[in-house]
Design an enzyme around this catalytic site. Structure first.
Site, PDB file in Angstrom:
ATOM      1  N   CYS A  30      10.020 -66.800 -50.793  1.00 58.62           N
ATOM      2  CA  CYS A  30      10.002 -68.240 -51.046  1.00 58.62           C
ATOM      3  C   CYS A  30      11.395 -68.477 -51.970  1.00 58.62           C
ATOM      4  O   CYS A  30      11.307 -67.977 -53.108  1.00 58.62           O
ATOM      5  CB  CYS A  30       8.961 -68.779 -51.849  1.00 58.62           C
ATOM      6  SG  CYS A  30       8.799 -70.351 -52.598  1.00 58.62           S
ATOM      7  N   CYS A  33      10.645 -70.559 -55.027  1.00 60.02           N
ATOM      8  CA  CYS A  33      10.282 -69.789 -56.020  1.00 60.02           C
ATOM      9  C   CYS A  33      11.137 -68.595 -56.756  1.00 60.02           C
ATOM     10  O   CYS A  33      11.066 -68.644 -58.040  1.00 60.02           O
ATOM     11  CB  CYS A  33       9.092 -68.704 -55.306  1.00 60.02           C
ATOM     12  SG  CYS A  33       7.676 -69.517 -54.364  1.00 60.02           S
TER      13      CYS A  33
END
Length: 268
Positions: A30, A33
């Site tokens: 991600c 993230c």
């Protein structure tokens, strides 16, 4: 913090009974993230002692992600006393997360502020003021404490209260208080000589005197009488005064409830 041996029960739920725990649900693939992670880690270091950061890889702990209905990442949840108290999703800029934390993380002095509020409700204003001054000395950015301090100082030091209320600007929660302080502060420093001649002038001055003495019941009665006879006297200030008093006392206060319907009828 990154845990090699991770136990959600003890490292999040049980720990959150002692200190707020911020859980960052993420995954290695991600990109947002990876953008959010250093921001959270920097904030955790900056606010060390106030809350803890725990990072949970949803790939490694899908059961925990499922339990908390994680549908997209990054997802950040704040745990307090074993429960999710607040959350946000997506990669937010640092200043926005700071604002969120400011509202979401309970102050370490929350109990003292609650005690001061209770003392205020009991009419023990000197004790409440002493307690809240102590909180502000330790935590000058505590907005809840500042708001109570402003309320406690409004009738004795209206100019100071008005100036301090500027620190609450932009905080939607305190918009009503800011407006009330502005209206009441003006009335408390109003010179009788500048008021225009009118049959309601004497009643209006009487209402302001009741307000200054914190006789709110009498003040509301007098202001409502002025509204009925000449609503727009002194730039509609009687209406503004009533609303300011209602906000200052709170909608559930017995004096507010006594006068609210009468006030509404007087307007129409």
């Amino acid at each position: 913090m990154t845990l090699d041996i991770f136990d959600f029960q003890s490292d999040v739920l049980e720990l959150s009974h002692h200190v707020p725990v911020l859980v960052d649900f993420w995954a290695p693939w991600c990109a947002p993230c990876r953008m959010l992670a250093p921001v959270l880690e920097s904030l955790a270091e900056k606010h060390a002692g106030l809350w803890k950061l725990v990072k949970i890889n949803t790939e490694e702990y899908p059961d925990i992600a499922g339990r908390y209905d994680i549908k997209g990442i990054p997802c950040v949840k704040l745990f307090i006393d074993g429960e999710v108290a607040d959350e946000f999703s997506g990669s937010l800029p640092e200043y926005q997360i700071e604002q969120w934390l400011k509202k979401a993380i309970p102050s370490p002095y929350a109990k003292e502020v609650s005690m001061a509020e209770e003392l205020c409700r009991q009419g023990k204003k000197i004790m409440a003021l002493s307690l809240i001054e102590g909180v502000l000395h330790k935590d000058p950015e505590n907005l809840k404490a500042l708001a109570l301090f402003i309320r406690l100082r409004l009738f004795s030091h209206s100019a100071e209260a008005l100036q301090l209320s500027e620190k609450l600007e932009g905080e939607a929660e305190y918009g009503g208080l800011i407006e009330s302080v502005a209206v009441i502060s003006r009335l408390l420093t109003l010179s009788e000589q500048i008021l225009p001649e009118d049959p309601v002038r004497e009643r209006y001055v009487e209402a302001v005197e009741h307000l200054a003495a914190e006789r709110f019941d009498d003040a509301l009665s007098a202001f409502i009488t002025v509204i009925r006879e000449n609503r727009y006297y002194d730039d509609d200030s009687s209406r503004k005064a009533c609303i300011a008093i209602f906000r200052y006392l709170g909608e559930e206060h017995e004096i507010t409830m006594k006068h609210r319907k009468v006030f509404d009828r007087a307007l129409y």
